[in-house]
Write a protein that holds these residues in place. Structure first.
Motif, PDB file in Angstrom:
ATOM      1  N   GLN A 161       0.844  -1.191   0.000  1.00 15.46           N
ATOM      2  CA  GLN A 161       0.000   0.000   0.000  1.00 15.46           C
ATOM      3  C   GLN A 161       0.888   1.253   0.000  1.00 15.46           C
ATOM      4  O   GLN A 161       1.722   1.391  -0.860  1.00 15.46           O
ATOM      5  CB  GLN A 161      -0.955  -0.035   1.200  1.00 15.46           C
ATOM      6  N   GLU A 162       0.740   2.135   1.000  1.00 13.66           N
ATOM      7  CA  GLU A 162       1.487   3.384   1.020  1.00 13.66           C
ATOM      8  C   GLU A 162       2.952   3.154   1.404  1.00 13.66           C
ATOM      9  O   GLU A 162       3.290   2.235   2.126  1.00 13.66           O
ATOM     10  CB  GLU A 162       0.869   4.374   2.027  1.00 13.66           C
ATOM     11  N   ARG A 163       3.805   4.058   0.936  1.00  9.40           N
ATOM     12  CA  ARG A 163       5.192   4.088   1.411  1.00  9.40           C
ATOM     13  C   ARG A 163       5.262   4.938   2.685  1.00  9.40           C
ATOM     14  O   ARG A 163       4.427   5.809   2.905  1.00  9.40           O
ATOM     15  CB  ARG A 163       6.110   4.690   0.351  1.00  9.40           C
ATOM     16  N   PHE A 164       6.270   4.684   3.490  1.00 13.57           N
ATOM     17  CA  PHE A 164       6.435   5.448   4.723  1.00 13.57           C
ATOM     18  C   PHE A 164       7.919   5.649   5.019  1.00 13.57           C
ATOM     19  O   PHE A 164       8.784   4.945   4.499  1.00 13.57           O
ATOM     20  CB  PHE A 164       5.770   4.723   5.906  1.00 13.57           C
ATOM     21  N   ARG A 165       8.179   6.636   5.894  1.00 20.22           N
ATOM     22  CA  ARG A 165       9.541   6.881   6.385  1.00 20.22           C
ATOM     23  C   ARG A 165       9.520   6.786   7.908  1.00 20.22           C
ATOM     24  O   ARG A 165       8.690   7.420   8.566  1.00 20.22           O
ATOM     25  CB  ARG A 165      10.037   8.265   5.960  1.00 20.22           C
ATOM     26  N   VAL A 166      10.426   6.009   8.464  1.00 22.81           N
ATOM     27  CA  VAL A 166      10.518   5.846   9.911  1.00 22.81           C
ATOM     28  C   VAL A 166      11.122   7.105  10.521  1.00 22.81           C
ATOM     29  O   VAL A 166      12.142   7.615  10.048  1.00 22.81           O
ATOM     30  CB  VAL A 166      11.375   4.619  10.275  1.00 22.81           C
ATOM     31  N   THR A 167      10.477   7.631  11.561  1.00 27.81           N
ATOM     32  CA  THR A 167      11.013   8.798  12.263  1.00 27.81           C
ATOM     33  C   THR A 167      11.586   8.430  13.628  1.00 27.81           C
ATOM     34  O   THR A 167      12.612   8.953  14.031  1.00 27.81           O
ATOM     35  CB  THR A 167       9.923   9.871  12.444  1.00 27.81           C
ATOM     36  N   ASN A 168      10.919   7.525  14.349  1.00 27.13           N
ATOM     37  CA  ASN A 168      11.396   7.097  15.666  1.00 27.13           C
ATOM     38  C   ASN A 168      10.949   5.668  15.946  1.00 27.13           C
ATOM     39  O   ASN A 168       9.876   5.247  15.500  1.00 27.13           O
ATOM     40  CB  ASN A 168      10.833   7.990  16.788  1.00 27.13           C
ATOM     41  N   LEU A 169      11.774   4.956  16.706  1.00 27.09           N
ATOM     42  CA  LEU A 169      11.353   3.653  17.205  1.00 27.09           C
ATOM     43  C   LEU A 169      10.599   3.857  18.510  1.00 27.09           C
ATOM     44  O   LEU A 169      11.080   4.527  19.417  1.00 27.09           O
ATOM     45  CB  LEU A 169      12.566   2.744  17.455  1.00 27.09           C
ATOM     46  N   VAL A 170       9.410   3.287  18.607  1.00 24.78           N
ATOM     47  CA  VAL A 170       8.615   3.367  19.828  1.00 24.78           C
ATOM     48  C   VAL A 170       9.001   2.251  20.784  1.00 24.78           C
ATOM     49  O   VAL A 170       9.153   2.450  21.978  1.00 24.78           O
ATOM     50  CB  VAL A 170       7.107   3.299  19.489  1.00 24.78           C
ATOM     51  N   ALA A 178       7.222   1.512  15.235  1.00 26.86           N
ATOM     52  CA  ALA A 178       7.869   2.797  14.954  1.00 26.86           C
ATOM     53  C   ALA A 178       6.826   3.854  14.641  1.00 26.86           C
ATOM     54  O   ALA A 178       5.701   3.561  14.225  1.00 26.86           O
ATOM     55  CB  ALA A 178       8.829   2.658  13.783  1.00 26.86           C
ATOM     56  N   GLN A 179       7.212   5.107  14.859  1.00 22.80           N
ATOM     57  CA  GLN A 179       6.429   6.225  14.361  1.00 22.80           C
ATOM     58  C   GLN A 179       6.895   6.507  12.938  1.00 22.80           C
ATOM     59  O   GLN A 179       8.097   6.566  12.666  1.00 22.80           O
ATOM     60  CB  GLN A 179       6.620   7.454  15.232  1.00 22.80           C
ATOM     61  N   VAL A 180       5.935   6.656  12.029  1.00 22.09           N
ATOM     62  CA  VAL A 180       6.277   6.854  10.627  1.00 22.09           C
ATOM     63  C   VAL A 180       5.469   8.011  10.047  1.00 22.09           C
ATOM     64  O   VAL A 180       4.406   8.365  10.559  1.00 22.09           O
ATOM     65  CB  VAL A 180       5.997   5.579   9.793  1.00 22.09           C
ATOM     66  N   THR A 181       6.005   8.590   8.995  1.00 19.89           N
ATOM     67  CA  THR A 181       5.264   9.563   8.194  1.00 19.89           C
ATOM     68  C   THR A 181       5.111   8.977   6.795  1.00 19.89           C
ATOM     69  O   THR A 181       5.929   8.165   6.347  1.00 19.89           O
ATOM     70  CB  THR A 181       5.990  10.912   8.109  1.00 19.89           C
ATOM     71  N   TRP A 182       4.064   9.384   6.096  1.00 19.53           N
ATOM     72  CA  TRP A 182       3.796   8.845   4.771  1.00 19.53           C
ATOM     73  C   TRP A 182       4.659   9.523   3.723  1.00 19.53           C
ATOM     74  O   TRP A 182       4.970  10.712   3.828  1.00 19.53           O
ATOM     75  CB  TRP A 182       2.321   8.988   4.432  1.00 19.53           C
ATOM     76  N   LEU A 183       5.017   8.763   2.717  1.00 19.82           N
ATOM     77  CA  LEU A 183       5.896   9.245   1.645  1.00 19.82           C
ATOM     78  C   LEU A 183       5.141   9.165   0.329  1.00 19.82           C
ATOM     79  O   LEU A 183       4.540   8.148   0.010  1.00 19.82           O
ATOM     80  CB  LEU A 183       7.149   8.370   1.587  1.00 19.82           C
ATOM     81  N   GLU A 184       5.147  10.243  -0.437  1.00 21.78           N
ATOM     82  CA  GLU A 184       4.511  10.227  -1.749  1.00 21.78           C
ATOM     83  C   GLU A 184       5.347  11.001  -2.743  1.00 21.78           C
ATOM     84  O   GLU A 184       6.168  11.843  -2.369  1.00 21.78           O
ATOM     85  CB  GLU A 184       3.094  10.810  -1.677  1.00 21.78           C
ATOM     86  N   ASP A 185       5.174  10.691  -4.027  1.00 14.11           N
ATOM     87  CA  ASP A 185       5.928  11.387  -5.058  1.00 14.11           C
ATOM     88  C   ASP A 185       5.523  12.849  -5.129  1.00 14.11           C
ATOM     89  O   ASP A 185       4.332  13.188  -5.050  1.00 14.11           O
ATOM     90  CB  ASP A 185       5.696  10.731  -6.424  1.00 14.11           C
ATOM     91  N   ARG A 186       6.520  13.718  -5.263  1.00 12.54           N
ATOM     92  CA  ARG A 186       6.248  15.139  -5.411  1.00 12.54           C
ATOM     93  C   ARG A 186       5.896  15.438  -6.869  1.00 12.54           C
ATOM     94  O   ARG A 186       6.271  14.684  -7.770  1.00 12.54           O
ATOM     95  CB  ARG A 186       7.491  15.953  -5.017  1.00 12.54           C
ATOM     96  N   PRO A 187       5.194  16.545  -7.114  1.00 11.90           N
ATOM     97  CA  PRO A 187       4.901  16.928  -8.503  1.00 11.90           C
ATOM     98  C   PRO A 187       6.193  17.088  -9.298  1.00 11.90           C
ATOM     99  O   PRO A 187       7.176  17.643  -8.818  1.00 11.90           O
ATOM    100  CB  PRO A 187       4.175  18.276  -8.347  1.00 11.90           C
ATOM    101  N   SER A 188       6.192  16.555 -10.497  1.00 18.27           N
ATOM    102  CA  SER A 188       7.389  16.569 -11.328  1.00 18.27           C
ATOM    103  C   SER A 188       7.328  17.694 -12.344  1.00 18.27           C
ATOM    104  O   SER A 188       6.247  18.138 -12.740  1.00 18.27           O
ATOM    105  CB  SER A 188       7.544  15.226 -12.047  1.00 18.27           C
ATOM    106  N   GLY A 189       8.506  18.151 -12.772  1.00 16.32           N
ATOM    107  CA  GLY A 189       8.565  19.161 -13.819  1.00 16.32           C
ATOM    108  C   GLY A 189       8.100  18.607 -15.158  1.00 16.32           C
ATOM    109  O   GLY A 189       7.699  19.345 -16.048  1.00 16.32           O
TER     110      GLY A 189
END
Length: 291
Positions: A161-170, A178-189
């Motif tokens: 499903q979604e990609r994520f980035r780990v910020t801290n181990l709980v 872990a605490q994570v934030t979601w990762l998504e592609d940025r708008p491209s040129g």
């Protein structure tokens, strides 16, 4: 459909065989995940983050076809959301939309499964090996089918499903959370038309690689049909990355990219190098049929 084995002739010595079917019997000695549906508002504990993946070019790349949703869209959660997620470190990379079969028999992960089956069936798959450590970017795996055996083992079919980035181990016991934030592609040129053209070029290279690989392996040189299957450029780029089986560090680098055009261009280069290698190997086989 399984793509034949390929070997890119890039300086990194990649090789490629399209098909994403990670081993169904895995026993990693790392942590796995469990996700809390309602993150706590308090300040996150001061725990160390997972070690960053040290990217090193792989010596061998395989491509193999995986099952992807035709209408998979990424980025449904907000990228600034902070949630807790149980983590399952594995020596492989899961991409959004890909299908991953797993066998769970370690006690801590059986505990995790009992929790997941009573909650939301989602956990984080994150790449880990002894050489590079554990990556910071992973992909959520959602359990879509499961079978519990009499000895309390589990057979799972998971979907990326979604990609994520780990910020801290709980916590680290009994399994990683872990605490994570979601990762998504940025708008491209690159405009949508440019992305479509790039995705079509990548598909063409994949078809050529399959055709030549079949020839080298003594199989009929049938042209692969409709590898994109109506996928938009972003999910198609994840599908292509999932086919590079056997080169998890390269796959991890592709997973971490936050630009669809950059990902497709990197995949195009890998496939082009593979095609050059296969063309040379085919010429050698024509001259020396017995070799």
């Amino acid at each position: 459909m399984a793509l034949p084995q390929l070997v890119p002739s890039s300086p990194s010595g990649l090789s490629c065989k399209p098909s994403l079917n990670p081993s169904s019997s895995l026993s990693p000695n790392h942590g796995r995940i469990s996700r809390s549906s309602s993150p706590q508002p308090q300040e996150p504990p001061r725990t160390k983050t997972l070690a960053s993946l040290r990217r090193r070019k792989p010596n061998l790349l395989r491509c193999s076809a995986s099952s992807f949703s035709e209408k998979h869209h990424t980025g449904s959660p907000k990228s600034d959301d902070l949630v807790e997620l149980p983590l399952f470190p594995l020596p492989l990379v899961l991409f959004p939309g890909a299908i991953l079969p797993l066998q769970i028999f370690e006690f801590r992960y059986r505990m995790m499964m009992h929790t997941l089956l009573q909650t939301d069936l989602r956990f984080g798959v994150i790449y880990s090996d002894s050489a590079t450590g554990t990556a910071e970017v992973g992909c959520v795996g959602e359990v879509v089918k499961h079978e519990r055996l009499v000895d309390d083992r589990f057979f799972l079919i998971c979907k990326g499903q979604e990609r994520f980035r780990v910020t801290n181990l709980v916590r680290t016991k009994p399994y990683l959370v872990a605490q994570v934030t979601w990762l998504e592609d940025r708008p491209s040129g690159d405009g949508q038309d440019d992305l479509e053209a790039l995705a079509n070029e990548v598909e063409t290279h994949m078809k050529d690689v399959i055709r030549l690989s079949n020839r080298l392996n003594g199989k009929p040189e049938k042209e692969a049909q409709d590898l994109r299957r109506n996928l938009f450029p972003t999910p198609f780029s994840f599908f292509v990355g999932s086919t590079f089986e056997g080169a998890p560090r390269e796959q991890q680098a592709l997973l971490e990219l936050e630009d669809t055009a950059t990902r497709l261009k990197r995949e195009k280069e890998t496939l082009r190098n593979t095609l050059n290698y296969l063309t040379a190997a085919s010429a050698v086989k024509d001259v020396f049929p017995s070799s």
